[in-house]
Design a protein around this motif. Structure first.
Motif, PDB file in Angstrom:
ATOM      1  N   LEU A 185      -0.142   3.199  -8.942  1.00 57.37           N
ATOM      2  CA  LEU A 185      -1.567   3.128  -8.636  1.00 57.37           C
ATOM      3  C   LEU A 185      -2.036   1.677  -8.667  1.00 57.37           C
ATOM      4  O   LEU A 185      -2.820   1.241  -7.807  1.00 57.37           O
ATOM      5  CB  LEU A 185      -2.341   3.968  -9.661  1.00 57.37           C
ATOM      6  N   PHE A 210      -0.911  -0.022  -5.524  1.00 59.68           N
ATOM      7  CA  PHE A 210      -1.736   0.472  -4.419  1.00 59.68           C
ATOM      8  C   PHE A 210      -3.084  -0.251  -4.395  1.00 59.68           C
ATOM      9  O   PHE A 210      -3.549  -0.729  -3.356  1.00 59.68           O
ATOM     10  CB  PHE A 210      -1.916   1.980  -4.585  1.00 59.68           C
ATOM     11  N   GLN A 211      -3.692  -0.351  -5.575  1.00 59.86           N
ATOM     12  CA  GLN A 211      -5.002  -1.017  -5.632  1.00 59.86           C
ATOM     13  C   GLN A 211      -4.878  -2.506  -5.324  1.00 59.86           C
ATOM     14  O   GLN A 211      -5.741  -3.086  -4.669  1.00 59.86           O
ATOM     15  CB  GLN A 211      -5.634  -0.811  -7.015  1.00 59.86           C
ATOM     16  N   MET A 240       0.832  -1.200   0.000  1.00 65.84           N
ATOM     17  CA  MET A 240       0.000   0.000   0.000  1.00 65.84           C
ATOM     18  C   MET A 240       0.872   1.257   0.000  1.00 65.84           C
ATOM     19  O   MET A 240       0.726   2.149  -0.843  1.00 65.84           O
ATOM     20  CB  MET A 240      -0.867  -0.029   1.259  1.00 65.84           C
ATOM     21  N   VAL A 250       3.184   6.707  -6.767  1.00 70.09           N
ATOM     22  CA  VAL A 250       2.255   7.650  -7.400  1.00 70.09           C
ATOM     23  C   VAL A 250       2.665   9.088  -7.102  1.00 70.09           C
ATOM     24  O   VAL A 250       2.650   9.955  -7.973  1.00 70.09           O
ATOM     25  CB  VAL A 250       0.814   7.421  -6.891  1.00 70.09           C
ATOM     26  N   LEU A 253       1.535   3.943  -3.106  1.00 69.15           N
ATOM     27  CA  LEU A 253       1.180   5.347  -2.929  1.00 69.15           C
ATOM     28  C   LEU A 253       2.411   6.233  -3.112  1.00 69.15           C
ATOM     29  O   LEU A 253       2.342   7.303  -3.721  1.00 69.15           O
ATOM     30  CB  LEU A 253       0.577   5.542  -1.532  1.00 69.15           C
ATOM     31  N   LYS A 291       3.560   6.334 -12.610  1.00 67.44           N
ATOM     32  CA  LYS A 291       2.474   6.688 -11.690  1.00 67.44           C
ATOM     33  C   LYS A 291       1.359   5.646 -11.757  1.00 67.44           C
ATOM     34  O   LYS A 291       0.814   5.226 -10.733  1.00 67.44           O
ATOM     35  CB  LYS A 291       1.893   8.052 -12.068  1.00 67.44           C
ATOM     36  N   LEU A 292       1.025   5.229 -12.984  1.00 69.77           N
ATOM     37  CA  LEU A 292      -0.051   4.242 -13.132  1.00 69.77           C
ATOM     38  C   LEU A 292       0.352   2.906 -12.524  1.00 69.77           C
ATOM     39  O   LEU A 292      -0.473   2.202 -11.936  1.00 69.77           O
ATOM     40  CB  LEU A 292      -0.407   4.066 -14.607  1.00 69.77           C
TER      41      LEU A 292
END
Lengths: 507, 114
Positions: free
Chosen positions: B33, B36-37, B13, B20, B17, B29-30
């Motif tokens: 993400l 993170f998801q 997590m 990003v 983050l 960045k993606l």
């Protein structure tokens, strides 16, 4: 089959079906007809639901006849029926407006995709509002968010792409925070049904995961509703999105997020956990004040009219969260009323600005994004009132409502805010609310000064008002802004009931 | 073993983050993400698994079952994640066409810091 009994699910299902239909039809006009009909059907259902709830209390609908808490439950109470009215009503007004102006913003062969996305966005927003299931909120939230990113990226300026990308990153982080919060709640209670969850939470009230869930949900939803300082995605998204999208989003998307926040705070956690055990009211009060003053102050110095009103939106959201932070019936009423009033006002203002752009000479859209597009900057607005008197007068009326002049919708919500502040004996807050309204006077005056008192550029003196098709929906919303300022039985009546229901009448 | 799954979850997590926030490359960045998801998938699925539990199918000889609901929820979340990633990548393609770059600071530089 009794249709009235199935209104809750029809309200969501009809727009949901209209979106793929629009794609299959592959024709701009037909897609428009299908999605608009769906939006009107949704609006009619929302009116029906509002009347049912007003008459006989909250409605619970078990999807597929699976009884809650196992199945997904749709719940309509006073608050959600009001938000449903706002969302579906705005869609019903904005969609016909799209038809009249879209040709200037998008190539004709892609119009059907635009309408499909609009239908999905509407579905998502209605779904968030009506569902009584925590995970369902997340799913609908993502449906509306993903379609919103696409709609923003359709703007003609190439900066729309960057704005959409930034919103996608921020929005996904926000949504993921919300899922984490819901996940923690699910771990602690073993249920996803909001009403059931609220009952079971009482046993594990102040355990650390529950507080963590509250924190995650607060931050995630605040990102979505653009509470200062989580608002950075908003100005660019509103500025570069197609005009109709800006109007629809400004009127509904952030408002639905506020609704979700209220729903979690009051229905799930219950006011006492949120407001008595954590310093949330103080934090929210501080952030709201910064938003009210900071964002309104920044708005004064904007050179682009759309961006000016985007910052004004952040400031106005400050008023909504300020009402929440009071944790009283009147405070909550003010929040709910302002949610509706500001939605209608901003919708009207952005539609009028869009109409203004639709007339300005910009040429046909081409396939490639252009670096600079006709933006409503102040140097182009000089003397506009002579060319477009109706549009300018409409924007001024909307501006008066943003300021909170008596006789407009904005006054009613500020009145309740001030009432709530006086109840708490916080006179300095009354002064702060009035002072921040002066900032609104300043940014609205900038428009008045340029449009009414500056000489128009030479050669542009003839009248060139937007077409009636473009003006009518916008003026309808302006009329609603005035109407809600005079007859408050719909907004305040419902909001007071909703606030009493939510707080259990104890605060 | 006790909290191993949670430690992994939190690590993913925070790492996601951080990517990003700290990276300027739009693709990176993606990826952040996505990580993170994904960590959230673990957060849901790990507590639903019982040690020694089987799939929730009624059969003779098995009495301990894992909770199927988190798996189903996460199936939905995975679909959402894929859709988000696809849309994000599509946007990056369009941004590259319009700006000729996928570095955030270069793009912002071309807009004069706007």
């Amino acid at each position: 089959m009794n249709i009235a009994a199935h209104l809750p699910v029809l309200l969501v299902a009809i727009p949901l079906i209209s979106a793929p239909l629009a794609v299959l039809l592959r024709h701009g006009g037909l897609a428009f007809a299908v999605v608009t009909a769906a939006a009107w059907a949704a609006f009619a259902s929302a009116i029906g639901l509002w009347m049912q709830v007003a008459e006989s209390g909250p409605i619970a609908y078990a999807i597929g006849n699976w009884p809650p808490p196992w199945g997904i439950e749709y719940r309509v109470d006073r608050l959600s029926s009001l938000v449903l009215l706002l969302v579906s009503g705005m869609a019903a007004v904005v969609l016909p407006w799209c038809r009249a102006t879209l040709a200037r913003e998008l190539e004709t062969d892609r119009h059907y995709l635009y309408y499909a996305m609009f239908g999905l966005c509407l579905t998502g927003l209605l779904g968030i509002t009506i569902t009584g299931d925590a995970f369902n909120i997340f799913v609908f939230l993502e449906i509306s968010s993903l379609s919103t990113y696409v709609l923003i990226a359709l703007g003609r300026d190439r900066r729309a792409l960057v704005a959409a990308y930034q919103y996608l990153i921020m929005g996904s982080i926000g949504a993921t925070f919300i899922v984490i919060g819901i996940g923690l709640l699910y771990l602690m209670t073993g249920t996803l049904n909001l009403a059931d969850m609220a009952q079971r939470l009482a046993a594990v009230d102040s355990s650390r995961p529950v507080l963590a869930a509250l924190a995650f949900l607060t931050v995630g939803i605040s990102l979505k509703l653009a509470l200062f300082p989580l608002h950075q995605w908003l100005p660019n998204a509103y500025t570069y999105a197609p005009s109709a999208v800006t109007a629809f989003l400004a009127a509904t998307a952030t408002k639905v997020s506020v609704y979700v926040l209220i729903r979690f705070y009051y229905t799930v956690f219950g006011g006492h956990l949120v407001f008595d055990r954590l310093p949330l009211p103080e934090v929210m009060l501080g952030l709201s004040l910064i938003a009210m003053f900071g964002a309104s102050f920044i708005a004064i110095f904007q050179n682009n009219l759309k961006r000016l009103f985007a910052y004004s939106s952040i400031g106005q959201i400050g008023y909504i969260t300020l009402g929440l932070s009071f944790d009283s019936i009147h405070g909550l009423t003010a929040s709910i009323v302002h949610l509706v009033n500001h939605g209608v006002t901003k919708g009207a203002v952005f539609l009028l600005i869009g109409g203004m752009l639709a007339v300005s000479p910009a040429g046909r859209p081409s396939g490639r994004k252009r670096p600079e597009e006709a933006a409503p900057t102040f140097d182009k607005l000089a003397g506009l009132a002579r060319r477009m008197p109706v549009t300018c007068f409409g924007i001024v009326l909307g501006g008066l409502s943003l300021i909170g002049v008596p006789g407009t919708a904005g006054f009613v919500s500020k009145w309740y805010l001030i009432l709530a502040a006086m109840e708490k004996g916080q006179w300095w807050l009354v002064a702060a609310i009035l002072l921040s309204s002066l900032l609104a006077v300043a940014y609205v005056w900038r428009f008045v000064e340029v449009a009414y008192f500056r000489a128009p550029p030479p050669g542009e003196s003839g009248r060139s008002e937007a077409s009636p098709m473009v003006l009518a929906p916008a003026l309808l919303l302006v009329a609603a802004t005035i109407w809600f300022g005079i007859d408050t039985s719909l907004t305040v009546g419902t909001a007071l009931d909703a606030a009493t229901q939510l707080t259990g009448g104890s605060r | 073993m006790g909290h191993f799954a949670y430690i992994v979850t939190i690590f993913l997590m925070v790492a996601g983050l951080f990517i990003v926030i700290a990276r300027g490359n739009l693709i990176k960045k993606l990826i952040g993400l996505g990580i993170f998801q994904t960590s959230v998938y673990l957060l849901y699925v790990a507590p639903g698994k019982l040690l020694g539990g089987t799939a929730p199918i009624l059969a003779a000889g098995y009495t301990v079952y894992s909770n199927p609901l988190p798996h189903v929820l996460i199936l939905t979340a995975i679909v959402v994640g894929v859709a988000t990633l696809a849309l994000g990548l599509a946007l990056v393609v369009r941004i590259r066409e319009a700006y000729g770059s996928i570095e955030e600071d270069e793009i912002l530089g071309k807009e004069g810091g706007a």
